[in-house]
Design an enzyme around this catalytic site. Structure first.
Site, PDB file in Angstrom:
ATOM      1  N   GLU A  94       0.821  -1.137   0.083  1.00  0.00           N
ATOM      2  CA  GLU A  94       0.023   0.049  -0.015  1.00  0.00           C
ATOM      3  C   GLU A  94       0.878   1.225   0.000  1.00  0.00           C
ATOM      4  OE1 GLU A  94      -2.359   1.477  -0.665  1.00  0.00           O
ATOM      5  OE2 GLU A  94      -4.047   1.585   0.738  1.00  0.00           O
ATOM      6  N   ASP A  95       0.341   2.286  -0.536  1.00  0.00           N
ATOM      7  CA  ASP A  95       1.110   3.612  -0.425  1.00  0.00           C
ATOM      8  C   ASP A  95       1.268   4.197   0.627  1.00  0.00           C
ATOM      9  OD1 ASP A  95      -1.647   4.307  -0.696  1.00  0.00           O
ATOM     10  OD2 ASP A  95      -1.483   5.667  -2.349  1.00  0.00           O
ATOM     11  N   ASP A  98      -3.446   5.493   6.756  1.00  0.00           N
ATOM     12  CA  ASP A  98      -3.837   6.977   7.295  1.00  0.00           C
ATOM     13  C   ASP A  98      -4.752   6.399   8.373  1.00  0.00           C
ATOM     14  OD1 ASP A  98      -4.334   9.724   7.657  1.00  0.00           O
ATOM     15  OD2 ASP A  98      -5.577   9.426   5.827  1.00  0.00           O
ATOM     16  N   PHE A 147      -0.679  16.122   4.285  1.00  0.00           N
ATOM     17  CA  PHE A 147      -1.027  15.799   3.138  1.00  0.00           C
ATOM     18  C   PHE A 147       0.087  15.457   2.218  1.00  0.00           C
ATOM     19  CE2 PHE A 147      -2.882  15.038  -1.018  1.00  0.00           C
ATOM     20  CZ  PHE A 147      -3.808  13.983  -0.704  1.00  0.00           C
ATOM     21  N   ARG A 160       1.903  12.082  -9.027  1.00  0.00           N
ATOM     22  CA  ARG A 160       2.586  10.826  -8.774  1.00  0.00           C
ATOM     23  C   ARG A 160       3.597  10.522  -9.355  1.00  0.00           C
ATOM     24  NH1 ARG A 160      -2.090   7.921  -7.338  1.00  0.00           N
ATOM     25  NH2 ARG A 160      -4.152   7.944  -8.588  1.00  0.00           N
TER      26      ARG A 160
HETATM   27  P1  5GP Z   1      -6.866   5.271   4.984  1.00  0.00           P
HETATM   28  O1  5GP Z   1      -8.271   4.149   4.780  1.00  0.00           O
HETATM   29  O2  5GP Z   1      -5.945   4.537   5.837  1.00  0.00           O
HETATM   30  O3  5GP Z   1      -7.542   6.530   5.581  1.00  0.00           O
HETATM   31  O4  5GP Z   1      -6.622   5.732   3.722  1.00  0.00           O
HETATM   32  C1  5GP Z   1      -5.700   5.271   2.877  1.00  0.00           C
HETATM   33  C2  5GP Z   1      -5.762   5.890   1.536  1.00  0.00           C
HETATM   34  O5  5GP Z   1      -6.181   7.286   1.569  1.00  0.00           O
HETATM   35  C3  5GP Z   1      -4.260   5.888   0.581  1.00  0.00           C
HETATM   36  O6  5GP Z   1      -4.244   4.501  -0.015  1.00  0.00           O
HETATM   37  C4  5GP Z   1      -4.312   7.180  -0.017  1.00  0.00           C
HETATM   38  O7  5GP Z   1      -4.953   6.839  -1.356  1.00  0.00           O
HETATM   39  C5  5GP Z   1      -5.099   8.287   0.578  1.00  0.00           C
HETATM   40  N1  5GP Z   1      -4.323   9.158   1.642  1.00  0.00           N
HETATM   41  C6  5GP Z   1      -4.206   9.216   2.774  1.00  0.00           C
HETATM   42  N2  5GP Z   1      -3.366  10.011   3.381  1.00  0.00           N
HETATM   43  C7  5GP Z   1      -2.758  10.553   1.985  1.00  0.00           C
HETATM   44  C8  5GP Z   1      -1.864  11.430   1.634  1.00  0.00           C
HETATM   45  O8  5GP Z   1      -1.386  12.207   2.619  1.00  0.00           O
HETATM   46  N3  5GP Z   1      -1.672  11.844   0.418  1.00  0.00           N
HETATM   47  C9  5GP Z   1      -2.316  11.200  -0.544  1.00  0.00           C
HETATM   48  N4  5GP Z   1      -2.027  11.313  -1.828  1.00  0.00           N
HETATM   49  N5  5GP Z   1      -3.084  10.140  -0.414  1.00  0.00           N
HETATM   50  C10 5GP Z   1      -3.374   9.828   1.034  1.00  0.00           C
END
Ligand code: 5GP
Length: 170
Positions: A94-95, A98, A147, A160
């Site tokens: 995963e990238d 959060d 962010f 990206r």
């Molecule tokens: P979660 O479900 O853990 O809140 O969110 C994960 C997803 O939220 C990541 O795969 C990404 O797509 C998006 N996301 C959360 N924080 C960031 C951030 O700081 N930058 C970007 N570009 N995407 C984020």
């Protein structure tokens, strides 16, 4: 835009993660690296080349219904795996972690596919934002609650391809 993690530091850390994966999978069996589209594609490409395990590369597409910069936790699979991973080693790649809502959902989904082992690699982790606890095995960098874009991460599909991870100001 401010550089948070420069490209050279990213590559150093990924080499370390690759070595960890080598240590954790000594058996020579294939390991499925399952990249979460689209943000993880660049991390996955580098991680796959940093390890010597016989990696198999797959992708899963997820859309979360969050608008703009936040995630709502409602997740839909937009592209499923093309193969069965039953009985195989799987690492979800995963990238960014959060709130944890996306990965919690994915872990449940992948566990239903009965892999031999299931681990998680995330390039970035924002621990301050966690709503749903997720146990992660490989973390690139822990970052503050800002962010970020670059190295696969987008804002409205842009940025990206930046080599560094940057903080996007308002
Ligand atoms: P979660 O479900 O853990 O809140 O969110 C994960 C997803 O939220 C990541 O795969 C990404 O797509 C998006 N996301 C959360 N924080 C960031 C951030 O700081 N930058 C970007 N570009 N995407 C984020």
């Amino acid at each position: 835009m401010k550089v948070l993690i420069p490209a050279a530091k990213i590559q150093e850390r990924i080499a370390e993660l690759g070595a960890e994966i080598d240590r954790d999978y000594p058996g020579g069996e294939p390991v499925y690296l399952i990249g979460v589209l689209k943000g993880a594609c660049i991390f996955l490409a580098d991680l796959a080349r940093a390890t010597n395990v016989p990696a198999r590369i797959e992708f899963i597409g997820i859309s979360s219904y969050g608008k703009g910069k936040s995630s709502s936790g409602e997740v839909k699979v937009t592209k499923d795996l093309d193969v069965s991973v039953e009985g195989h080693h799987v690492i979800i790649v995963e990238d960014i972690l959060d709130t944890g809502l996306t990965l919690s959902y994915l872990v449940k989904l992948m566990a239903q596919r009965k892999p031999k082992t299931l681990r998680i690699a995330t390039f970035l982790d924002k621990p301050d934002r966690r709503q749903s606890p997720v146990q992660v095995n490989y973390v690139g960098f822990k970052i503050p609650d800002e962010f970020v874009i670059g190295y696969g991460l987008d804002y409205a599909e842009d940025y990206r391809n930046l080599k560094d991870v940057c903080v996007l100001s308002q």
